[in-house]
Design an enzyme around this catalytic site. Structure first.
Site, PDB file in Angstrom:
ATOM      1  N   ASP A 147     -25.929  25.499 -71.298  1.00 18.33           N
ATOM      2  CA  ASP A 147     -26.839  25.091 -70.232  1.00 18.33           C
ATOM      3  C   ASP A 147     -28.120  24.527 -70.844  1.00 18.33           C
ATOM      4  OD1 ASP A 147     -25.043  25.977 -68.368  1.00 18.33           O
ATOM      5  OD2 ASP A 147     -26.081  27.876 -67.990  1.00 18.33           O
ATOM      6  N   ARG A 148     -28.780  23.664 -70.108  1.00 16.56           N
ATOM      7  CA  ARG A 148     -29.981  23.003 -70.622  1.00 16.56           C
ATOM      8  C   ARG A 148     -31.047  24.002 -71.063  1.00 16.56           C
ATOM      9  NH1 ARG A 148     -33.345  18.251 -67.387  1.00 16.56           N
ATOM     10  NH2 ARG A 148     -34.848  17.806 -69.043  1.00 16.56           N
TER      11      ARG A 148
END
Length: 332
Positions: A147-148
């Protein structure tokens, strides 16, 4: 040797010498990347009409390339597309400097939080695009994703064998992935697992959401307490499966969401933690290990400074911090 292209000027024909990174790849899939922007329908038409050749022979869509092959690609006209803005040099440097390991098959970085794994969904450049900008003459493919907001171990392939081999190991459950996360509240057990099926959906705006549902995919996470803090516990989460947002959703499902989680977390606690210095999701991919080509690989990265500094502040300033767990959740 990397795949190299030699133009035949009078006819606009490209002679592509295949490198090891495409060894074993289907020719139709290779052409999709070699002929960027060309519709797949046109690629298959070129193959059907015999205009694409390997070592002088007509190729079918399922023909597999081999290291050292010569691939003939006919001239193809594609409407020019406006080029996007190149990534900022500072972003490129931050990812290039994050490399912690590389060999013939793989390249590994300690991904900074805030950098997506790949571009898309409003993100112009992710880690893979930034690495390709930093290393324009190398073949690099993203093996898995983070995930970012999640920092930590992210692996890229430099060869076709590295990509397919590691992805096969991931599908077979032969890769160990461990994360460090800050879980709100005080689970009653120091060691427990969450076995709850997860269902992924995409909202109208393109946002991905995941929830526990009987008709979801089997999902298993093993949690172990590492350190105690006021109102929270630093946990090690080991993946038994690798579903989207798995750790975050499993933690929220048992009533102990992750600190700083804007999607599945506790808004009030996130605000209090933000005031104490936590500016993002507290989730870090700390360790990954596997075997590839009879060689054992093991990568570990420490908690980033911003998360360590927040823990120091929490230990001192959070002494009266209390998290009221959602009583409707499973009792842990």
């Amino acid at each position: 040797m990397q795949t190299a292209t030699s133009p035949d000027a009078p006819h606009g024909v490209r002679q592509v010498e295949i490198g090891p990174e495409r060894d074993g790849q289907r020719i139709d899939n290779a052409l999709v990347t070699l002929l960027k922007g060309v519709p797949k329908s046109m690629i298959y038409r070129l193959l059907r009409t015999g205009q694409v050749r390997v070592n002088g022979k007509r190729a079918k869509p399922d023909t597999r390339l081999a290291d050292g092959d010569t691939l003939r690609i006919p001239p193809v006209r594609v409407a020019a597309r406006p080029e996007g803005r190149p990534p900022a040099s500072g972003l490129v440097a931050s990812v290039a400097d994050a490399v912690i390991f590389e060999d013939k098959h793989l390249l590994v970085i300690d991904k900074p939080s805030g950098v997506a794994s790949h571009g898309g969904s409003g993100v112009s450049h992710g880690a893979i695009e930034l690495l390709r900008a930093a290393r324009p003459h190398e073949h690099l493919e993203l093996v898995h994703r983070l995930d970012r907001d999640t920092s930590g171990v992210l692996v890229f392939a430099r060869t076709r064998a590295g990509l397919t081999g590691l992805q096969a190991a991931i599908r077979a459950g032969e890769v160990t992935k461990q994360y460090l996360c800050l879980m709100l509240g005080h689970p009653s057990k120091a060691k427990f697992d969450v076995n709850a099926p997860l269902l992924k959906s995409v909202l109208q705006g393109g946002e991905r959401m995941v929830r526990v549902a009987d008709n979801g995919k089997p999902s298993l996470t093993f949690f172990r307490e590492m350190e105690q803090y006021p109102g929270a516990r630093l946990m090690q989460a080991t993946l038994g499966t690798g579903r989207t947002h798995q750790i975050r959703v499993h933690a929220a499902h048992i009533g102990h969401p992750l600190a700083g989680d804007p999607k599945y977390g506790d808004k009030e606690m996130n605000k209090r933690f933000r005031d104490m210095g936590l500016q993002r999701l507290f989730l870090h991919a700390a360790h990954m290990s596997f075997e590839l080509d009879d060689r054992a690989y093991s990568f570990s990265t420490p908690l980033p400074d911003d998360l360590k500094e927040f823990l120091d502040v929490l230990a001192v300033k959070g002494k009266r911090l209390v998290y009221s767990r959602d009583k409707s959740r499973t009792d842990f």
